[in-house]
Write a protein that holds these residues in place. Structure first.
Motif, PDB file in Angstrom:
ATOM      1  N   ALA A  90       1.818   2.338  -3.508  1.00 29.23           N
ATOM      2  CA  ALA A  90      -0.015   2.239  -4.181  1.00 29.23           C
ATOM      3  C   ALA A  90       0.359   3.113  -5.486  1.00 29.23           C
ATOM      4  CB  ALA A  90      -1.248   2.495  -3.222  1.00 29.23           C
ATOM      5  N   ASP A 103       0.948   9.226  -3.784  1.00 28.53           N
ATOM      6  CA  ASP A 103       1.911   8.900  -2.564  1.00 28.53           C
ATOM      7  C   ASP A 103       1.887   9.821  -1.834  1.00 28.53           C
ATOM      8  OD1 ASP A 103       1.478   6.180  -3.349  1.00 28.53           O
ATOM      9  OD2 ASP A 103       3.321   5.721  -4.421  1.00 28.53           O
ATOM     10  N   LYS A 151      -7.107   4.507  -0.713  1.00 24.06           N
ATOM     11  CA  LYS A 151      -6.175   4.694   0.537  1.00 24.06           C
ATOM     12  C   LYS A 151      -6.789   5.481   2.026  1.00 24.06           C
ATOM     13  CE  LYS A 151      -1.341   5.586  -1.411  1.00 24.06           C
ATOM     14  NZ  LYS A 151      -0.143   6.704  -0.903  1.00 24.06           N
ATOM     15  N   PRO A 162      -8.246   1.529   3.321  1.00 18.07           N
ATOM     16  CA  PRO A 162      -7.340   0.538   3.438  1.00 18.07           C
ATOM     17  C   PRO A 162      -7.561  -1.015   4.164  1.00 18.07           C
ATOM     18  CG  PRO A 162      -7.195   1.778   4.698  1.00 18.07           C
ATOM     19  CD  PRO A 162      -8.173   2.416   4.627  1.00 18.07           C
ATOM     20  N   LEU A 179      -6.979  12.188   4.671  1.00 17.39           N
ATOM     21  CA  LEU A 179      -6.093  11.201   5.474  1.00 17.39           C
ATOM     22  C   LEU A 179      -4.705  11.279   6.079  1.00 17.39           C
ATOM     23  CD1 LEU A 179      -5.838  10.162   1.545  1.00 17.39           C
ATOM     24  CD2 LEU A 179      -6.930   9.146   3.158  1.00 17.39           C
ATOM     25  N   VAL A 216       0.661  -0.795  -0.033  1.00 17.27           N
ATOM     26  CA  VAL A 216      -0.074   0.240   0.163  1.00 17.27           C
ATOM     27  C   VAL A 216       1.004   1.442   0.117  1.00 17.27           C
ATOM     28  CG1 VAL A 216       0.048   0.507   2.505  1.00 17.27           C
ATOM     29  CG2 VAL A 216      -2.254   1.159   1.277  1.00 17.27           C
ATOM     30  N   GLU A 217       2.501   0.920   0.917  1.00 15.62           N
ATOM     31  CA  GLU A 217       2.649   2.765   0.639  1.00 15.62           C
ATOM     32  C   GLU A 217       3.231   3.113  -0.756  1.00 15.62           C
ATOM     33  OE1 GLU A 217       5.703  -1.339   1.169  1.00 15.62           O
ATOM     34  OE2 GLU A 217       3.472  -0.763   1.886  1.00 15.62           O
ATOM     35  N   ARG A 230      -6.442   7.551  -4.557  1.00 13.09           N
ATOM     36  CA  ARG A 230      -7.049   8.134  -2.954  1.00 13.09           C
ATOM     37  C   ARG A 230      -8.137   8.097  -2.371  1.00 13.09           C
ATOM     38  NH1 ARG A 230     -11.229  11.645  -4.060  1.00 13.09           N
ATOM     39  NH2 ARG A 230     -10.448  11.706  -6.296  1.00 13.09           N
ATOM     40  N   GLN A 247      -1.902   6.886   6.244  1.00 11.00           N
ATOM     41  CA  GLN A 247      -2.184   6.207   4.674  1.00 11.00           C
ATOM     42  C   GLN A 247      -2.144   6.366   3.473  1.00 11.00           C
ATOM     43  OE1 GLN A 247      -6.247   7.729   6.716  1.00 11.00           O
ATOM     44  NE2 GLN A 247      -7.609   5.324   6.334  1.00 11.00           N
ATOM     45  N   SER A 248      -0.991   7.990   4.023  1.00 11.85           N
ATOM     46  CA  SER A 248      -0.864   7.862   2.606  1.00 11.85           C
ATOM     47  C   SER A 248       0.655   8.016   2.675  1.00 11.85           C
ATOM     48  CB  SER A 248      -0.429   9.668   2.726  1.00 11.85           C
ATOM     49  OG  SER A 248      -0.165  10.323   3.770  1.00 11.85           O
TER      50      SER A 248
END
Length: 386
Positions: free
Chosen positions: A124, A260, A315, A318, A381, A121-122, A312, A385-386
């Protein structure tokens, strides 16, 4: 990376199927003896079908093995495009557009989830940049080449060629894509729907609605603008759309890096420049340099916002990324459908030259909404999450 690249190539056919009609609208209207706004309703039909059924179809088909699912969707797209190539009326063409609209959200949401799970996810944004490369190629090659084919051999040839490409890519996935089971234990539909209780989720989806409504209020009729207002021939319209898509490669790269870092700020910045490009389009319509700059800014930012808007929303939720992706696809397609509808209405009432100004109004409203989301602490966020 081979599975992601194969999915990106498949995504080219999937997204070209949705958007290539933008360049075919004048030819279809002439051949079937209907008005341009009526043909524009096919964009609305496709988009609203995706919006209505996308989340529920995605939640249901998420339990299926990915390879079989993706291959089935591509074969479905191939057959529906073949039907479109032989359509004798707007009604039959509408049915041919309705069928793939049911498969697009399933493919796009689950392919996105697959790519993000592989990359983490980091990263994404970078993973999605690879998947959305297929979308950019659809605008760089799919839409313009279909326009050029329509100008040379008629709009039916574009659908026929895309039908063959979709089936061929389905066969390639059978041969080279490994079996990909669901990448995580899928939560129940009730658990996934719980993300709708989060104001931030609803706010982010609404932001996508506004952004895409603004985009497609004008983009749906861009070929018509270039043909009727700029005086371009069908061939020049095709090459212009190709250039428009080509600069989107820049936007895809910029969007993948920016999202990101901070998705909302990225959305606001790209929206600001998108509105500027749209506003500058009509005053620059008879200046080669001015028109190129306006379309270049528009093309870069529009491509970036495809990616930024999608990541967006994923994230912000998740715990249910595939369902969040399908919600965003629905939101985007509501915007696409409304945009085509609004654009057609503007043409009928205020003229073709007013379309880009109305479109920029939606984009500026999206910037205002993004600012509200940033000012509300609960909707931001978080760094995690971001």
């Amino acid at each position: 990376m081979l599975p992601i690249l194969l999915l990106s190539a498949a995504g080219f056919s999937v997204l070209t199927t949705e958007f290539m009609i933008v360049g075919l609208i004048p030819g279809i209207a002439h051949d079937l003896n209907v008005s341009t706004p009526r043909v524009g309703l096919l964009v609305t039909l496709f988009a609203l079908t995706v919006a209505t059924f996308g989340p529920f179809l995605t939640a249901y088909f998420a339990r299926f093995e990915r390879k079989r699912l993706f291959v089935s969707i591509l074969m479905l797209f191939g057959l529906s495009n073949l039907l479109a190539a032989t359509a004798s009326s707007l009604w039959i063409l509408g049915i041919a557009r309705l069928i793939p609209a049911l498969g697009l959200p399933v493919f796009w949401a689950l392919a996105s989830e697959t790519a993000v799970d592989i990359a983490g996810v980091e990263h994404a944004g970078r993973a999605m940049a690879k998947i959305t490369f297929g979308i950019v190629c659809a605008t760089v090659f799919g839409i313009p080449l279909s326009t050029l084919m329509a100008d040379a051999w008629g709009w039916r040839s574009a659908f026929a060629v895309l039908a063959g490409l979709s089936i061929m890519k389905g066969l390639l996935l059978i041969q080279f894509l490994p079996k990909v089971p669901p990448l995580r234990a899928e939560s129940s539909l009730i658990q996934q729907v719980k993300i709708l209780r989060t104001p931030a989720t609803l706010g982010h989806v609404l932001l996508s609605v506004l952004v895409f409504c603004g985009m497609f209020t004008a983009y749906t009729y861009l070929a018509d603008i270039l043909e009727r207002l700029a005086g371009f021939s069908g061939q020049w319209v095709g090459w212009s759309l190709m250039a428009f898509g080509a600069v989107g490669l820049i936007g895809n790269t910029l969007g993948g890096k920016a999202v990101d870092r901070h998705p909302l700020i990225a959305s606001m910045v790209f929206c600001f420049f998108l509105a500027g490009g749209m506003i500058a389009l009509i005053p620059s319509i008879h200046s080669s340099f001015g028109l190129a700059v306006a379309m270049g800014v528009w093309g870069i930012t529009q491509a970036a916002l495809f990616l930024v808007s999608h990541v967006r929303v994923m994230k912000i939720a998740p715990q249910a990324p595939a369902f969040a992706a399908s919600l965003n696809i629905s939101g985007c397609n509501i915007g696409i459908g409304l945009g085509a509808l609004v654009g057609g209405r503007v043409i009928d009432t205020a003229g073709l030259g007013s379309v880009s100004y109305v479109a920029s109004g939606f984009i500026l409203t999206a910037i205002f909404l993004a600012a509200l989301l940033m000012l509300a602490p609960d909707n931001r966020l978080t760094p995690a999450q971001s």
